[in-house]
Design a protein around this motif. Sequence first.
Motif, PDB file in Angstrom:
ATOM      1  N   ILE A  23       0.840  -1.202   0.000  1.00 41.74           N
ATOM      2  CA  ILE A  23       0.000   0.000   0.000  1.00 41.74           C
ATOM      3  C   ILE A  23       0.874   1.250   0.000  1.00 41.74           C
ATOM      4  O   ILE A  23       0.644   2.185  -0.771  1.00 41.74           O
ATOM      5  N   GLY A  24       1.881   1.275   0.841  1.00 40.70           N
ATOM      6  CA  GLY A  24       2.770   2.434   0.911  1.00 40.70           C
ATOM      7  C   GLY A  24       3.500   2.695  -0.389  1.00 40.70           C
ATOM      8  O   GLY A  24       3.646   3.846  -0.815  1.00 40.70           O
ATOM      9  N   ARG A  25       3.932   1.645  -1.036  1.00 46.47           N
ATOM     10  CA  ARG A  25       4.643   1.808  -2.305  1.00 46.47           C
ATOM     11  C   ARG A  25       3.692   2.192  -3.428  1.00 46.47           C
ATOM     12  O   ARG A  25       4.017   3.025  -4.273  1.00 46.47           O
ATOM     13  N   ARG A  28       2.721   5.920  -3.573  1.00 47.07           N
ATOM     14  CA  ARG A  28       3.688   6.850  -4.173  1.00 47.07           C
ATOM     15  C   ARG A  28       3.526   6.961  -5.688  1.00 47.07           C
ATOM     16  O   ARG A  28       4.091   7.855  -6.306  1.00 47.07           O
ATOM     17  N   LEU A  29       2.745   6.055  -6.280  1.00 53.29           N
ATOM     18  CA  LEU A  29       2.614   6.012  -7.735  1.00 53.29           C
ATOM     19  C   LEU A  29       1.352   6.676  -8.272  1.00 53.29           C
ATOM     20  O   LEU A  29       1.245   6.899  -9.476  1.00 53.29           O
ATOM     21  N   VAL A  30       0.387   6.948  -7.395  1.00 52.58           N
ATOM     22  CA  VAL A  30      -0.918   7.433  -7.854  1.00 52.58           C
ATOM     23  C   VAL A  30      -1.380   8.628  -7.035  1.00 52.58           C
ATOM     24  O   VAL A  30      -0.818   8.939  -5.992  1.00 52.58           O
ATOM     25  N   ASP A  31      -2.448   9.281  -7.526  1.00 50.87           N
ATOM     26  CA  ASP A  31      -3.047  10.401  -6.802  1.00 50.87           C
ATOM     27  C   ASP A  31      -4.051   9.910  -5.760  1.00 50.87           C
ATOM     28  O   ASP A  31      -4.187  10.500  -4.696  1.00 50.87           O
ATOM     29  N   ARG A  32      -4.758   8.851  -6.116  1.00 58.22           N
ATOM     30  CA  ARG A  32      -5.782   8.287  -5.228  1.00 58.22           C
ATOM     31  C   ARG A  32      -5.669   6.770  -5.262  1.00 58.22           C
ATOM     32  O   ARG A  32      -5.622   6.174  -6.332  1.00 58.22           O
ATOM     33  N   PRO A  62      -1.127   7.394   8.380  1.00 54.60           N
ATOM     34  CA  PRO A  62       0.307   7.680   8.260  1.00 54.60           C
ATOM     35  C   PRO A  62       0.852   7.457   6.845  1.00 54.60           C
ATOM     36  O   PRO A  62       1.723   8.192   6.386  1.00 54.60           O
ATOM     37  N   ILE A  63       0.327   6.463   6.155  1.00 51.08           N
ATOM     38  CA  ILE A  63       0.785   6.203   4.782  1.00 51.08           C
ATOM     39  C   ILE A  63       0.366   7.342   3.871  1.00 51.08           C
ATOM     40  O   ILE A  63       1.153   7.831   3.054  1.00 51.08           O
ATOM     41  N   TYR A 123       1.973  -4.830 -10.814  1.00 53.69           N
ATOM     42  CA  TYR A 123       2.449  -5.741  -9.786  1.00 53.69           C
ATOM     43  C   TYR A 123       3.643  -5.147  -9.060  1.00 53.69           C
ATOM     44  O   TYR A 123       4.574  -4.648  -9.686  1.00 53.69           O
ATOM     45  N   LEU A 124       3.591  -5.214  -7.746  1.00 53.84           N
ATOM     46  CA  LEU A 124       4.700  -4.765  -6.919  1.00 53.84           C
ATOM     47  C   LEU A 124       5.238  -5.971  -6.162  1.00 53.84           C
ATOM     48  O   LEU A 124       4.480  -6.692  -5.505  1.00 53.84           O
ATOM     49  N   MET A 125       6.521  -6.182  -6.267  1.00 49.34           N
ATOM     50  CA  MET A 125       7.157  -7.281  -5.547  1.00 49.34           C
ATOM     51  C   MET A 125       7.174  -6.938  -4.064  1.00 49.34           C
ATOM     52  O   MET A 125       7.453  -5.802  -3.693  1.00 49.34           O
ATOM     53  N   ALA A 126       6.892  -7.921  -3.246  1.00 48.38           N
ATOM     54  CA  ALA A 126       6.988  -7.719  -1.804  1.00 48.38           C
ATOM     55  C   ALA A 126       8.434  -7.436  -1.436  1.00 48.38           C
ATOM     56  O   ALA A 126       9.353  -8.000  -2.034  1.00 48.38           O
ATOM     57  N   SER A 127       8.626  -6.549  -0.480  1.00 48.88           N
ATOM     58  CA  SER A 127       9.993  -6.271  -0.038  1.00 48.88           C
ATOM     59  C   SER A 127      10.570  -7.515   0.632  1.00 48.88           C
ATOM     60  O   SER A 127       9.834  -8.389   1.100  1.00 48.88           O
TER      61      SER A 127
END
Length: 170
Positions: A23-25, A28-32, A62-63, A123-127
């Motif tokens: 969610i945090g990552r 950072r990529l979108v407005d909403r 916080p995010i 797709y975002l890879m999990a940290s």
Amino acid sequence: MVERVALYPGTFDPITNGHLDVIGRAARLVDRLVVGVAMNAGKGPLFPLEERAELVRAEMEPIARRSGCRIEVRPFTGLLVHFARELGAQMIVRGLRAVTDFDYEFQMAGMNARLAPDIEAVYLMASERNHFISSRFVKEIAQLGGDISSFVPPLTLERTLARVRRPAAG
């Protein structure tokens, strides 16, 4: 300029630090960003839908503050692409942890692309510190008396432990 809107769907039963990382990552990529909490009764959720949504909401402020993104939490039922269209989302965000996730997500992306070719799958890879966390394992560890404090945020920890420690009805 068109507002960039993404939907991050999931059952979030319970929400984990891995979910929060994605969610945090994504924020950072979108407005909403809309975090869609799915009914998904077939998974036999530990928490009812509204309580899952409440736990997710508790973690979003916080995010949103850090990212500058507007984040909403909305429960939903029905077809994911219909919900995405209702929101005006141009993309559906999903997290990937392992090859088994990729296999499932690859099939889902194909189906969703056929149903809604105008909505992109992102797709975002999990940290590294979160790639092994799953809600299913968190619930199982909690039910067996293990320590889940490093896998979930504090409020979710408290609620999960209270839920699994309730005496069985009967």
